[in-house]
Motif scaffolding. Structure first.
Motif, PDB file in Angstrom:
ATOM      1  N   ALA A 155      -2.109  32.395  80.900  1.00  0.00           N
ATOM      2  CA  ALA A 155      -0.660  32.184  80.766  1.00  0.00           C
ATOM      3  C   ALA A 155      -0.356  31.042  79.810  1.00  0.00           C
ATOM      4  CB  ALA A 155      -0.043  31.898  82.136  1.00  0.00           C
ATOM      5  N   HIS A 156      -1.370  30.239  79.497  1.00  0.00           N
ATOM      6  CA  HIS A 156      -1.216  29.093  78.584  1.00  0.00           C
ATOM      7  C   HIS A 156      -0.073  28.185  79.028  1.00  0.00           C
ATOM      8  CE1 HIS A 156      -4.201  30.932  76.041  1.00  0.00           C
ATOM      9  NE2 HIS A 156      -3.470  32.031  75.948  1.00  0.00           N
ATOM     10  N   SER A 157      -0.050  27.927  80.316  1.00  0.00           N
ATOM     11  CA  SER A 157       0.932  27.018  80.892  1.00  0.00           C
ATOM     12  C   SER A 157       0.190  25.854  81.536  1.00  0.00           C
ATOM     13  CB  SER A 157       1.787  27.730  81.950  1.00  0.00           C
ATOM     14  OG  SER A 157       2.503  26.791  82.737  1.00  0.00           O
ATOM     15  N   PRO A 158       0.220  24.667  80.923  1.00  0.00           N
ATOM     16  CA  PRO A 158      -0.471  23.514  81.514  1.00  0.00           C
ATOM     17  C   PRO A 158      -0.023  23.226  82.947  1.00  0.00           C
ATOM     18  CG  PRO A 158       0.149  23.021  79.250  1.00  0.00           C
ATOM     19  CD  PRO A 158       0.811  24.326  79.606  1.00  0.00           C
ATOM     20  N   GLN A 159       1.248  23.426  83.229  1.00  0.00           N
ATOM     21  CA  GLN A 159       1.749  23.153  84.577  1.00  0.00           C
ATOM     22  C   GLN A 159       1.153  24.124  85.587  1.00  0.00           C
ATOM     23  OE1 GLN A 159       3.287  20.654  85.666  1.00  0.00           O
ATOM     24  NE2 GLN A 159       4.908  19.900  84.335  1.00  0.00           N
ATOM     25  N   LEU A 160       1.163  25.425  85.266  1.00  0.00           N
ATOM     26  CA  LEU A 160       0.598  26.404  86.196  1.00  0.00           C
ATOM     27  C   LEU A 160      -0.900  26.160  86.392  1.00  0.00           C
ATOM     28  CD1 LEU A 160       2.323  29.780  85.224  1.00  0.00           C
ATOM     29  CD2 LEU A 160       2.729  28.373  87.254  1.00  0.00           C
ATOM     30  N   SER A 161      -1.610  25.832  85.310  1.00  0.00           N
ATOM     31  CA  SER A 161      -3.042  25.559  85.431  1.00  0.00           C
ATOM     32  C   SER A 161      -3.293  24.336  86.298  1.00  0.00           C
ATOM     33  CB  SER A 161      -3.662  25.360  84.043  1.00  0.00           C
ATOM     34  OG  SER A 161      -3.669  26.575  83.316  1.00  0.00           O
ATOM     35  N   ARG A 162      -2.440  23.334  86.167  1.00  0.00           N
ATOM     36  CA  ARG A 162      -2.589  22.125  86.980  1.00  0.00           C
ATOM     37  C   ARG A 162      -2.318  22.420  88.448  1.00  0.00           C
ATOM     38  NH1 ARG A 162      -0.805  18.945  83.530  1.00  0.00           N
ATOM     39  NH2 ARG A 162       1.423  19.081  83.963  1.00  0.00           N
ATOM     40  N   PHE A 163      -1.263  23.176  88.727  1.00  0.00           N
ATOM     41  CA  PHE A 163      -0.965  23.555  90.114  1.00  0.00           C
ATOM     42  C   PHE A 163      -2.127  24.353  90.709  1.00  0.00           C
ATOM     43  CE2 PHE A 163       3.811  23.675  88.933  1.00  0.00           C
ATOM     44  CZ  PHE A 163       3.888  22.298  89.066  1.00  0.00           C
ATOM     45  N   HIS A 164      -2.646  25.287  89.907  1.00  0.00           N
ATOM     46  CA  HIS A 164      -3.723  26.146  90.388  1.00  0.00           C
ATOM     47  C   HIS A 164      -4.980  25.329  90.689  1.00  0.00           C
ATOM     48  CE1 HIS A 164      -6.750  29.500  90.006  1.00  0.00           C
ATOM     49  NE2 HIS A 164      -5.842  30.056  90.781  1.00  0.00           N
ATOM     50  N   ALA A 165      -5.254  24.317  89.861  1.00  0.00           N
ATOM     51  CA  ALA A 165      -6.436  23.484  90.072  1.00  0.00           C
ATOM     52  C   ALA A 165      -6.379  22.766  91.408  1.00  0.00           C
ATOM     53  CB  ALA A 165      -6.577  22.475  88.935  1.00  0.00           C
ATOM     54  N   THR A 166      -5.181  22.383  91.846  1.00  0.00           N
ATOM     55  CA  THR A 166      -5.064  21.686  93.127  1.00  0.00           C
ATOM     56  C   THR A 166      -5.373  22.614  94.301  1.00  0.00           C
ATOM     57  OG1 THR A 166      -2.697  22.136  93.417  1.00  0.00           O
ATOM     58  CG2 THR A 166      -3.285  20.164  92.164  1.00  0.00           C
ATOM     59  N   LEU A 167      -5.268  23.917  94.092  1.00  0.00           N
ATOM     60  CA  LEU A 167      -5.534  24.893  95.151  1.00  0.00           C
ATOM     61  C   LEU A 167      -6.971  25.401  95.126  1.00  0.00           C
ATOM     62  CD1 LEU A 167      -2.308  27.053  94.585  1.00  0.00           C
ATOM     63  CD2 LEU A 167      -2.610  25.251  96.287  1.00  0.00           C
ATOM     64  N   LEU A 168      -7.739  24.971  94.112  1.00  0.00           N
ATOM     65  CA  LEU A 168      -9.030  25.598  93.861  1.00  0.00           C
ATOM     66  C   LEU A 168     -10.036  25.380  94.977  1.00  0.00           C
ATOM     67  CD1 LEU A 168     -10.736  27.230  91.926  1.00  0.00           C
ATOM     68  CD2 LEU A 168     -11.383  25.100  90.787  1.00  0.00           C
ATOM     69  N   THR A 169     -10.123  24.155  95.506  1.00  0.00           N
ATOM     70  CA  THR A 169     -11.150  23.893  96.522  1.00  0.00           C
ATOM     71  C   THR A 169     -10.931  24.748  97.759  1.00  0.00           C
ATOM     72  OG1 THR A 169     -11.450  21.619  95.740  1.00  0.00           O
ATOM     73  CG2 THR A 169     -12.241  22.134  97.955  1.00  0.00           C
ATOM     74  N   GLU A 170      -9.694  24.787  98.259  1.00  0.00           N
ATOM     75  CA  GLU A 170      -9.422  25.590  99.452  1.00  0.00           C
ATOM     76  C   GLU A 170      -9.542  27.084  99.149  1.00  0.00           C
ATOM     77  OE1 GLU A 170      -6.294  24.200 102.268  1.00  0.00           O
ATOM     78  OE2 GLU A 170      -5.973  22.655 100.759  1.00  0.00           O
ATOM     79  N   THR A 171      -9.226  27.479  97.911  1.00  0.00           N
ATOM     80  CA  THR A 171      -9.425  28.876  97.519  1.00  0.00           C
ATOM     81  C   THR A 171     -10.903  29.238  97.603  1.00  0.00           C
ATOM     82  OG1 THR A 171      -7.508  28.884  96.039  1.00  0.00           O
ATOM     83  CG2 THR A 171      -9.217  30.527  95.619  1.00  0.00           C
ATOM     84  N   ARG A 172     -11.750  28.362  97.104  1.00  0.00           N
ATOM     85  CA  ARG A 172     -13.195  28.617  97.160  1.00  0.00           C
ATOM     86  C   ARG A 172     -13.687  28.644  98.603  1.00  0.00           C
ATOM     87  NH1 ARG A 172     -16.203  24.547  93.309  1.00  0.00           N
ATOM     88  NH2 ARG A 172     -17.981  25.796  94.039  1.00  0.00           N
TER      89      ARG A 172
END
Length: 240
Positions: A155-172
């Motif tokens: 999506a080339h959206s720094p904000q969406l990528s940043r939000f998604h990164a905060t969810l990554l650990t619990e997603t894994r």
């Protein structure tokens, strides 16, 4: 003929900070939690972890405090620190947030370059298919996680990528918890292939519907219930 050489004034710059020991401690333990090596509900003893990581208890405590602030650890009075439990309520909230980010990313991709995104996602699906063919459930899970990272990044959206990164650990954490419920076969690969192809062939409505169905399916496997408000698919969408 050029004039005499004059040195260029260097603007004031801050020194590049070295990664602190507490940051390294937090990163190591975060990765162990995400990979399932430290399971949900586990207690983290300061003495044992300080010895294992080769650090003093001061930096260890600071690193653990960072993970507590991130919501990965919880302190129980008179008992110590524990890895957060992935309760049904927490799982539903996580997938609500993930759905918001990934559906927004999907919508953005359809406005920009859906063909490129489809190709990038299909490459990940092929890696997933290879892992499934060899029966390597952990590699399938790794590809699963990367698929969703690539989706948001496309999506080339720094904000969406940043939000998604905060969810990554619990997603894994969730994806590793799902491993026993997934057959390592075309079923899991097929879900992701269908989403990837929808970007090039299906249009925004179909892609959105597939993302919602995919999230609800995972949430159902984790909680035993399809209940959860991920939001309705775009009007007129047909997931299958």
């Amino acid at each position: 003929m050029t004039g005499p050489w004059r040195p260029v004034a260097v603007p004031p710059l801050r020194p590049v900070p070295r990664e602190s020991t507490p940051s390294i401690v937090a990163a190591r333990i975060r990765e162990a939690i995400a990979s399932g090596d430290i399971p949900p509900g586990s207690q983290l003893g300061e003495v044992e972890y300080a010895a294992q990581l080769g650090v003093s208890r001061g930096p260890l405590r600071e690193g653990l405090q960072r993970l507590t602030q991130e919501g990965l650890l919880v302190a129980h009075r008179n008992r110590g620190l524990f890895v957060v439990e992935m309760t049904d309520e927490r799982v539903r909230d996580l997938y609500l947030a993930r759905a918001a980010v990934e559906r927004a990313a999907g919508d953005r991709i359809h406005q920009t370059d859906p063909d490129q995104a489809s190709q990038a996602l299909l490459e990940v699906v092929e890696d997933m298919a290879d892992a499934a063919a060899s029966g390597d459930v952990r590699d399938v899970s790794t590809a699963d996680i990367r698929f969703h990272q690539v989706l948001v990044d496309q999506a080339h959206s720094p904000q969406l990528s940043r939000f998604h990164a905060t969810l990554l650990t619990e997603t894994r954490m969730c994806i590793h918890l799902l491993e026993p419920t997934y057959a390592v076969d075309e079923e899991r690969v097929g879900e992701h292939r269908e989403i990837a192809r929808a970007f090039a062939r299906g249009g925004a409505r179909r892609t959105d519907a597939l993302l919602v169905r995919h999230m609800r399916d995972a949430m159902h496997r984790l909680t035993g219930s399809p209940r959860g408000s991920l939001g309705p698919p775009v009007a007129g969408a047909q997931p299958s």
